[in-house]
Design an enzyme around this catalytic site. Sequence first.
Site, short mmCIF file in Angstrom:
data_model
loop_
_atom_site.label_atom_id
_atom_site.label_comp_id
_atom_site.label_asym_id
_atom_site.label_seq_id
_atom_site.Cartn_x
_atom_site.Cartn_y
_atom_site.Cartn_z
N TYR A 110 -13.97 10.82 19.13
CA TYR A 110 -12.55 11.21 19.24
C TYR A 110 -11.81 10.12 20.00
O TYR A 110 -12.29 9.67 21.04
CB TYR A 110 -12.40 12.54 19.99
CG TYR A 110 -11.98 13.65 19.07
CD1 TYR A 110 -10.73 13.60 18.45
CD2 TYR A 110 -12.81 14.73 18.79
CE1 TYR A 110 -10.32 14.60 17.58
CE2 TYR A 110 -12.42 15.73 17.92
CZ TYR A 110 -11.16 15.65 17.32
OH TYR A 110 -10.77 16.64 16.46
N THR A 146 -0.83 2.16 1.61
CA THR A 146 -2.21 2.63 1.68
C THR A 146 -3.08 1.38 1.60
O THR A 146 -2.62 0.30 1.22
CB THR A 146 -2.55 3.57 0.51
OG1 THR A 146 -2.11 2.97 -0.70
CG2 THR A 146 -1.90 4.92 0.69
N ASP A 168 7.75 0.92 0.79
CA ASP A 168 6.40 1.48 0.65
C ASP A 168 5.68 0.62 -0.39
O ASP A 168 6.00 0.68 -1.58
CB ASP A 168 6.54 2.94 0.20
CG ASP A 168 5.19 3.62 -0.05
OD1 ASP A 168 4.17 2.92 -0.18
OD2 ASP A 168 5.17 4.86 -0.13
N GLU A 214 -8.00 10.07 20.47
CA GLU A 214 -6.55 10.32 20.48
C GLU A 214 -5.87 9.37 21.45
O GLU A 214 -6.33 9.17 22.58
CB GLU A 214 -6.28 11.78 20.86
CG GLU A 214 -6.64 12.72 19.74
CD GLU A 214 -6.39 14.18 20.05
OE1 GLU A 214 -5.81 14.48 21.10
OE2 GLU A 214 -6.80 15.01 19.23
N LYS A 257 -5.84 0.58 -2.55
CA LYS A 257 -5.49 0.26 -3.95
C LYS A 257 -5.78 -1.23 -4.16
O LYS A 257 -6.93 -1.64 -4.07
CB LYS A 257 -4.04 0.68 -4.21
CG LYS A 257 -3.82 2.20 -4.01
CD LYS A 257 -2.41 2.61 -4.34
CE LYS A 257 -2.21 4.11 -4.33
NZ LYS A 257 -1.88 4.68 -3.03
N ARG A 304 -10.20 3.63 2.45
CA ARG A 304 -9.07 4.57 2.41
C ARG A 304 -8.38 4.68 3.75
O ARG A 304 -9.02 4.82 4.79
CB ARG A 304 -9.56 5.96 2.00
CG ARG A 304 -9.99 6.04 0.57
CD ARG A 304 -10.09 7.48 0.14
NE ARG A 304 -8.82 7.92 -0.42
CZ ARG A 304 -8.58 7.95 -1.73
NH1 ARG A 304 -9.48 7.56 -2.59
NH2 ARG A 304 -7.42 8.37 -2.17
N1 DSN Z 1 -1.92 8.90 -6.02
C1 DSN Z 1 -1.29 7.62 -5.96
C2 DSN Z 1 -1.21 6.97 -7.28
O1 DSN Z 1 -2.04 7.27 -8.12
O2 DSN Z 1 -0.35 6.13 -7.52
C3 DSN Z 1 0.01 7.71 -5.28
O3 DSN Z 1 -0.11 8.46 -4.11
#
Ligand code: DSN
Length: 445
Positions: free
Chosen positions: A47, A242, A216, A49, A245, A251
Amino acid sequence: MIKDQEVANIIRKEENKQQFKLSMIPSENFFSADVRKAVGSVFMHKYAEGNVGKRYYEGNQFVDKLELLTIERAKKVFSLPENWSVNVQALAGSNANLAVYLTLLNIGDTIMGMYLPDGGHLSHGWSYEPKVEQNPNELTYMGGSRKVNISSKIFKTVQYKTNPNTQLFNYDEIERIALEHKPKLIITGGTAYPREIDYQRMKQIAEKVGAYYLADIAHEAGLIAAGVNKSPVGIADVVTMTTHKTLRAGRGALILANKEMIKKINRSILPGLQGGPFNHSIAGICVGLGETLNPEFKEYASQTVKNAQFLCSELQKYNFQIVSGGTDKHLILIDLTNKPLLGKKFARALDYAGIIANMNTMPQEKQSPANPSALRLGTPWITTRGMKESEITLIAAWINQVMEICSQWNELEFADFENKVKSSPEIATIANQVQELCMNFPLEI
Ligand code: DSN
């Protein structure tokens, strides 16, 4: 291997599927063994925090080192200005966006993002009114009574659409909408806009109406890190992304902003939205960010875009219509309105043929999101496998064959359609060919 046989069997099946099918969902990628080891490390037990040097729990000497290293790597990867810093604790992209909203906005303020069916994101203020036909020439969307995302429940929302003729942004129109509705925050980015965004122009619009500007970059983060797409860093007020990708770093999510704002964002993450950070995810992100600094990553990102662009031109040979006529990125959107199958049936048929994609809405969408008019495809994962133009040629031909084979069943109910596809020897032949191709580009599982 895991001793729990029930779970081990399911994992093995997922491994086989990933190994022997082509994963072409643009928001997915395959991480290095090192990233996966870091995610599976002992950091998951702790943990932590708080932030570096200021934790609410003892024993965080090494979590601090890890988080600091991740912040330093993110600064380097995204070439942050001296007075900018990073939050690495948001558990996902939606949380990262919420943390920004919590920092910059009051409940009831107006936010302006991209219209979801054109390729925006749920967390950018999505709500809708069921069964209300859209006027194709109206480029402003005010949402509806179904406030399906927290962002539309607590803020007033306005959304901008793409131009109906070009399927691209009309920045003058976006400016007009912003001037009319005076949002406090303007957001760009999303899930299915295949073109680069003019960040300078968006910042200009935000400044003109006194709004903050959030870029974003969840989808294109890796392309930006590699310098293959333009960066909003130094232009937007805040950047969220994120990490799993195109960035290929496990992740999680990152938030970039000036140091003063990051201090506030840190408080929005904890205690505002989350408890303890997922230190093991941060470990994966740290390793993944390190990998993006290798020269091979630039090559990877550049090949990812080349593959997507080549896929567009190959599919166009089979009379597939590509939204906006092409792509600048890792993703493409096929407009299926000139074909016998729409998104739901086509995506399922492709899956049986070994090609995993997703059905998607598109500009001027007239169908429901449960059976939309488009198919979204991406090249991040197959490029990680090492596939290039000659493999793309095969993939485009298979995609076309699946459409041709399954067209005869287009009038059937979905369950009957699926049964026909499942028992088709021609589809099984394509699945075998896909498997052979995959075996030539093995994943290190
Ligand atoms: N789920 C993502 C996508 O497939 O583009 C977006 O959050």
